[in-house]
Design a protein around this motif. Structure first.
Motif, PDB file in Angstrom:
ATOM      1  N   LEU A 959      39.543  65.790  40.042  1.00  0.00           N
ATOM      2  CA  LEU A 959      40.411  64.671  40.414  1.00  0.00           C
ATOM      3  C   LEU A 959      40.883  63.877  39.210  1.00  0.00           C
ATOM      4  O   LEU A 959      41.453  62.799  39.364  1.00  0.00           O
ATOM      5  N   CYS A 960      40.648  64.367  38.037  1.00  0.00           N
ATOM      6  CA  CYS A 960      40.948  63.618  36.815  1.00  0.00           C
ATOM      7  C   CYS A 960      42.401  63.164  36.796  1.00  0.00           C
ATOM      8  O   CYS A 960      43.324  63.968  36.966  1.00  0.00           O
ATOM      9  N   GLY A 961      42.602  61.861  36.611  1.00  0.00           N
ATOM     10  CA  GLY A 961      43.937  61.291  36.492  1.00  0.00           C
ATOM     11  C   GLY A 961      44.629  60.999  37.802  1.00  0.00           C
ATOM     12  O   GLY A 961      45.725  60.450  37.807  1.00  0.00           O
ATOM     13  N   GLU A 962      44.015  61.320  38.957  1.00  0.00           N
ATOM     14  CA  GLU A 962      44.690  61.116  40.243  1.00  0.00           C
ATOM     15  C   GLU A 962      44.368  59.778  40.900  1.00  0.00           C
ATOM     16  O   GLU A 962      44.987  59.419  41.895  1.00  0.00           O
ATOM     17  N   PHE A 963      43.389  59.067  40.400  1.00  0.00           N
ATOM     18  CA  PHE A 963      42.955  57.844  41.070  1.00  0.00           C
ATOM     19  C   PHE A 963      42.355  56.916  40.033  1.00  0.00           C
ATOM     20  O   PHE A 963      42.088  57.295  38.898  1.00  0.00           O
ATOM     21  N   SER A 964      42.127  55.673  40.467  1.00  0.00           N
ATOM     22  CA  SER A 964      41.406  54.720  39.626  1.00  0.00           C
ATOM     23  C   SER A 964      40.080  54.410  40.295  1.00  0.00           C
ATOM     24  O   SER A 964      39.936  54.534  41.515  1.00  0.00           O
ATOM     25  N   MET A 965      39.124  53.979  39.512  1.00  0.00           N
ATOM     26  CA  MET A 965      37.812  53.663  40.065  1.00  0.00           C
ATOM     27  C   MET A 965      37.896  52.485  41.030  1.00  0.00           C
ATOM     28  O   MET A 965      37.054  52.354  41.923  1.00  0.00           O
ATOM     29  N   ASP A 966      38.899  51.636  40.857  1.00  0.00           N
ATOM     30  CA  ASP A 966      39.066  50.531  41.803  1.00  0.00           C
ATOM     31  C   ASP A 966      39.362  51.054  43.206  1.00  0.00           C
ATOM     32  O   ASP A 966      39.006  50.426  44.199  1.00  0.00           O
ATOM     33  N   GLU A 967      40.038  52.204  43.281  1.00  0.00           N
ATOM     34  CA  GLU A 967      40.308  52.803  44.584  1.00  0.00           C
ATOM     35  C   GLU A 967      39.062  53.463  45.154  1.00  0.00           C
ATOM     36  O   GLU A 967      38.803  53.393  46.345  1.00  0.00           O
TER      37      GLU A 967
END
Length: 1011
Positions: A959-967
């Motif tokens: 999932l690298c680069g597809e989301f932020s940890m805040d999500e």
């Protein structure tokens, strides 16, 4: 008008502030009776806070200059209006009018606020300083106000108290609120819909603020560390939000802080120590978070504490010894954690203790007798631990009102002394090993409202004195060894709402006096040996919603008075010997078949049931009559006649009917065999399992290739590839704990998946199996696999489902390459879809029991569907240990309750499995991984990473680069909450869906605010 007066009329110099601006003046020039028309020009161009047109707040040491008297316009009226005494008062009126235009006021609470008034002090919700006339308080609780928090509040710089709780205000809190209001002492914005992170600037200059409440909103992010600089703060309430991260250091050192409530958030990590001697803290509530590790050893330094709530977190270790110093503590709650060790005897040194809750932990040993020293104790909850020994005498010796020791390992007889205190309102001794008779003395507790003695080994009769307990609302003595009759005195307990006596050895009749318990909502007398008929007085129980009288020996007919029970949802009389017609009511006309099963004589013409099964009276035949031999005859022959009458008993008639049935059966079989031989000589294109219409066809079960096939709904019942395809290895899709799954195609071209159950020897009888499967066939939801039909023989059972081409989730997570792995949004949609499917099942009373990634299937659009639900209901001979061995692949998904035989398996077990599934979807790791010298449990791994700030290391690298940890963070925390070791800490699936939908569609962020 007000603004034009402020701006001047050309007869003097204009004010120096920004109100001389022509656009602003025109925007504010509107009728006082329609203030919403103000700023309409601005609103048509962009969304904004109308108070943004106000000038910036002046320096604290200055005021707007008052215009010369000559510059104020005169009125045309002969009675000119008095001038405003100061420009400051003018500012307050203007600010409140602008506040009014900035919110929606459906209840008209602000209708009296008009710019024509010189002073706002008489307006609803407004308070003023009697000396200066300045607005010092604004209190509008429960006023149905909605919209964003208006910036006009910043103009009320004399405000000392701002209270807007229990409204519908939304958006962020104003960052410079405390800076702009230097005299503010109390701020209450609780119970609104305020969102976004709490801004750091809010506490940057908190000055003299003494009380802040932002509770019951939707604030997120961390608690700003600057809050520890609010040296005048006495009360801080940030409870019931979505705050995460650690508790800031330095809070305990605030010299004036007396009350701190951070409960109901997602705070994690350890609780910082550093409680100083002489701390002012009186109330501390950290409950319902994700706080972990040990309780700080120096917490007892806060010697003035009156209330301490650490419940429902992840605390481990023992109760710190320093707590014994809290001799003034009145309430201690550490329930719902993972605390261990013996209950310390020094609890008895906390003399002032009134409420003690240590439930839901792992405490062992005996309950200390020293608790008797706490003479003020009112409530004690020690339930759901592993405590041993006997029930301590002080349970009946102190003036306690509520006591629960349920779910422990206590044993022995329950002894109630003659001089026992009688203040008890609630007593729960359930799920222990208590034995002997129920002490009759317990009925002397006239104020008792709830008595739960279920799941023990109590024997003997139920005390007749129960009838004298006129305040008793709940009585649960189910799952014991009680015998004898239900006492007729039960009718004296007129306040009873919930009466449970199931799973005992009670005999005799149901007393007619039960009809006096007119408040009854739930009644359970199931699984006893009760005989006789159901009393007609039960028709008086007009509040009854649930009644379970199943598995007794009741006979006779259902009284017609039961049609008076208009609130009924469940009335289960299955497995009795009842007969006759059902009562005529909306409920009984549509009563589900399982509720009346195994009562051969029950029928209903309104349900299109045949009533012919009701046994007729014996027929007396007169051999001398020339009429129809089946007609009724009355003996009229003289007494000296030697002719004998023939009397056919019921058993004789049954024998005759049976013989006739056998003859018909032989003829039928012969015809069927002839047809089969005729078909065998013709070309065959249909399989042995066939169906000619929408329901079923049958052939003798001694033929291994024949049986009963039932298809629900539309579609051809025949399989184009032939019956051999069901067992063809080439068509196998996979194997699970209940059996293998194969793919085949209906004659109309529709593919289906067929599960071949491999637990045939444990399956229910044919009728029960069909009944349960037909209930499952009614399940219809976009996130649940539909059951299309079933096939039955005594040695082979098949379940027919919709075929889903997308495969199962397990393969997508663990067997796909990086190129075709699931994206972030696909994973989120899968989690939400599974949650919705489980919610639907739980709403219809179905516990999945076996949730795992291989039982989540994907359709052609990637939409998830939950499969393999409700199969445990087909296997009543399986207890949880046998079933667990059948579902070895579910290891890691199974809730800890499976290890405890006495704990009921509920929907919360599915919630646990769902939490594991969430973590599996986000991390791409299996629930349990076996390494060379270690076993890694996914829940423990993620929880440890969260507490150590290393959560990124656990996420699926694909999932690298597809989301932020805040999500990802709120979803991971939700998964951890769902996998709580204490099932009461786990949310319901309905709550889970609500949380996920909020994560998917959050409220407008703070970036939407316009300057």
């Amino acid at each position: 008008m007000l603004l034009l007066r402020l701006a001047g009329s050309g007869r003097g110099p204009p004010p120096t502030h920004a109100f001389h601006s022509t656009p602003a003046a025109l925007a504010l020039h509107c009728s006082p009776h329609s203030p919403r028309n103000c700023f309409s020009r601005k609103w048509t161009t962009r969304r904004c806070d109308p108070s943004s047109h106000l000038p910036p707040p002046p320096p604290a040491a200055s005021r707007w200059p008052l215009p010369p008297a000559s510059s104020l316009p005169s009125r045309a009226s002969s009675s000119p209006r008095p001038r405003r005494p100061t420009s400051a008062l003018t500012d307050d009126v203007l600010a409140l009018v602008v506040f009014k235009t900035g919110v929606s006021d459906p209840s008209g609470r602000l209708a009296a606020w008009t710019e024509d008034d010189d002073r706002p002090c008489a307006w609803p919700g407004v308070g003023c300083d009697p000396r200066t006339g300045r607005v010092t308080s604004l209190s509008l609780p429960d006023s149905s106000l909605s919209g964003r928090l208006p910036r006009a509040l910043l103009r009320l710089d004399a405000l000392a108290s701002l209270s807007l709780p229990r409204n519908n205000l939304s958006g962020p809190v104003l960052p410079n609120l405390l800076v702009a209001l230097p005299r503010l002492r109390s701020l209450d914005l609780s119970s609104n819909r305020l969102a976004a992170p709490v801004p750091d600037e809010l506490f940057a200059q908190c000055r003299s603020v003494r009380a802040i409440s932002l509770a019951h909103n939707q604030f997120s992010g961390y608690i700003p560390p600057a809050v520890a600089s609010c040296s005048s703060l006495v009360s801080l309430n940030l409870s019931s939000n979505r705050l995460a991260g650690p508790i800031p250091d330095g809070l305990w050192s605030l010299p004036s802080l007396r009350s701190l409530d951070l409960s109901g958030n997602e705070l994690s990590g350890s609780v910082p120590g550093g409680f100083p001697r002489g701390s002012s803290l009186r109330e501390l509530d950290l409950s319902r978070n994700l706080l972990a590790w040990e309780i700080p050893a120096d917490i007892g330094q806060a010697a003035l504490l009156k209330s301490l709530d650490l419940g429902h977190n992840l605390f481990t270790g023992v109760l710190p010894d320093s707590l014994r110093r809290l001799t003034g503590l009145r309430s201690l709650n550490a329930g719902g954690n993972a605390l261990t060790g013996d209950l310390p005897a020094w609890i008895g040194e906390m003399w002032a203790l009134e409420r003690l809750d240590l439930s839901g932990n792992r405490f062992t040993g005996a309950i200390p007798y020293t608790v008797a020293n706490c003479k003020n104790l009112v409530e004690v909850d020690l339930s759901s631990n592993a405590l041993t020994g006997e029930l301590p005498w002080w349970v009946f010796g102190l003036p306690l009102q509520r006591v629960s020791v349920a779910g422990n390992k206590l044993n022995g007889w329950v002894k109630v002394p003659d001089d026992a205190a009688i203040a008890l309102r609630v007593l729960d001794l359930s799920s222990n090993g208590f034995s002997g008779e129920i002490p009759p003395r317990i009925t002397a507790f006239a104020g008792l409202q709830s008595l739960n003695l279920s799941s023990n080994s109590f024997s003997g009769r139920l005390p007749a004195g129960i009838g004298g307990m006129r305040l008793l609302e709940v009585l649960d003595v189910s799952s014991n060894r009680l015998d004898g009759a239900v006492p007729s005195e039960i009718g004296g307990a007129v306040a009873l709402r919930d009466l449970r006596m199931g799973r005992n050895s009670l005999t005799g009749h149901i007393p007619a006096q039960i009809g006096n318990c007119s408040s009854l909502i739930a009644l359970d007398l199931s699984r006893n040996g009760l005989t006789g008929s159901i009393p007609h007085t039960m028709g008086n129980l007009t509040s009854l919603q649930v009644a379970n009288l199943s598995q007794n020996k009741l006979n006779g007919t259902l009284p017609v008075e039961l049609s008076n029970l208009l609130s009924l949802h469940i009335f289960d009389v299955s497995h009795n010997m009842l007969s006759g017609d059902l009562p005529n009511s909306r409920f009984f006309n549509h009563i589900p078949q399982p509720f009346i099963a195994e009562n051969a004589g029950l029928c209903s013409s309104r349900r299109n049931d045949s009533c012919s099964t009701v046994m007729p009276k014996p027929i007396v035949l007169n051999p001398n009559s020339s009429s129809n031999p089946s007609s009724l005859d009355t003996p009229t022959a003289p007494s000296n006649m030697h002719h004998k009458k023939m009397i056919l008993s019921i058993s004789t008639l049954i024998a005759i009917a049976g013989a006739a049935a056998i003859a018909v059966g032989v003829i039928t079989i012969s015809v069927l065999n002839r047809r089969v031989r005729a078909r065998a000589s013709a070309p065959r294109s249909a399989p042995a399992i066939a169906l000619s219409d929408d329901y079923f066809s049958q052939s003798p079960e001694n033929n291994a290739t024949s049986g009963k096939l039932v298809m629900f709904g539309k579609g051809s019942p025949e399989f184009s590839s032939g019956g051999h395809a069901l067992l063809n290895k080439d068509c196998e899709l996979g194997r699970g704990g209940f059996g293998a799954v194969y793919k085949t195609v209906l004659r109309d071209g529709q593919p289906v998946a067929i599960k071949k159950l491999t637990v045939s020897s444990l399956v229910k009888s044919k009728d029960d199996f069909e009944r349960q499967v037909k209930l499952l066939s009614k399940v219809r939801h976009r996130n649940v696999v539909s059951l299309r039909g079933f096939y039955w023989t005594s040695s082979l059972q098949l379940l027919i489902y919709d075929y889903l081409p997308g495969g199962n989730l397990h393969k997508h997570l663990h067997e796909c390459t990086e190129d075709n792995s699931l994206s972030w949004m696909e994973r989120f949609d899968i989690i939400l879809g599974v949650a919705r499917g489980l919610t639907y099942l739980h709403q219809h009373g179905i516990v999945h029991y076996n949730l795992k990634s291989s039982n989540v299937l994907l359709d052609s659009n990637g939409e998830p569907r939950v499969g393999d639900y409700g199969l445990a209901k087909l296997l009543p001979m399986l207890d949880r240990y046998v079933l667990s061995s059948k579902i070895q692949s579910a290891l890691g998904y199974m809730a800890p309750e499976f290890a405890c035989k006495t704990v009921k398996i509920t929907e919360k077990c599915d919630v646990y499995g769902f939490g594991v599934l969430v973590l599996e979807v986000l991390t791409g790791r299996r629930p349990v991984e076996y390494l060379e010298d270690d076993v890694v449990v996914l829940c423990d791994l993620v929880r440890s990473a969260l507490e150590g700030g290393r959560l990124e290391d656990c996420m699926d690298p694909r999932l690298c680069g597809e989301f932020s940890m805040d999500e990802a963070l709120p979803i991971i925390k939700l998964g951890l909450v769902c996998t709580s070791q204490v099932r009461s800490n786990r949310p319901d699936m309905g709550e889970v869906v609500n949380i996920l939908e909020l994560v998917r569609s959050p409220q407008d962020s703070a970036e939407d605010e316009l300057v």
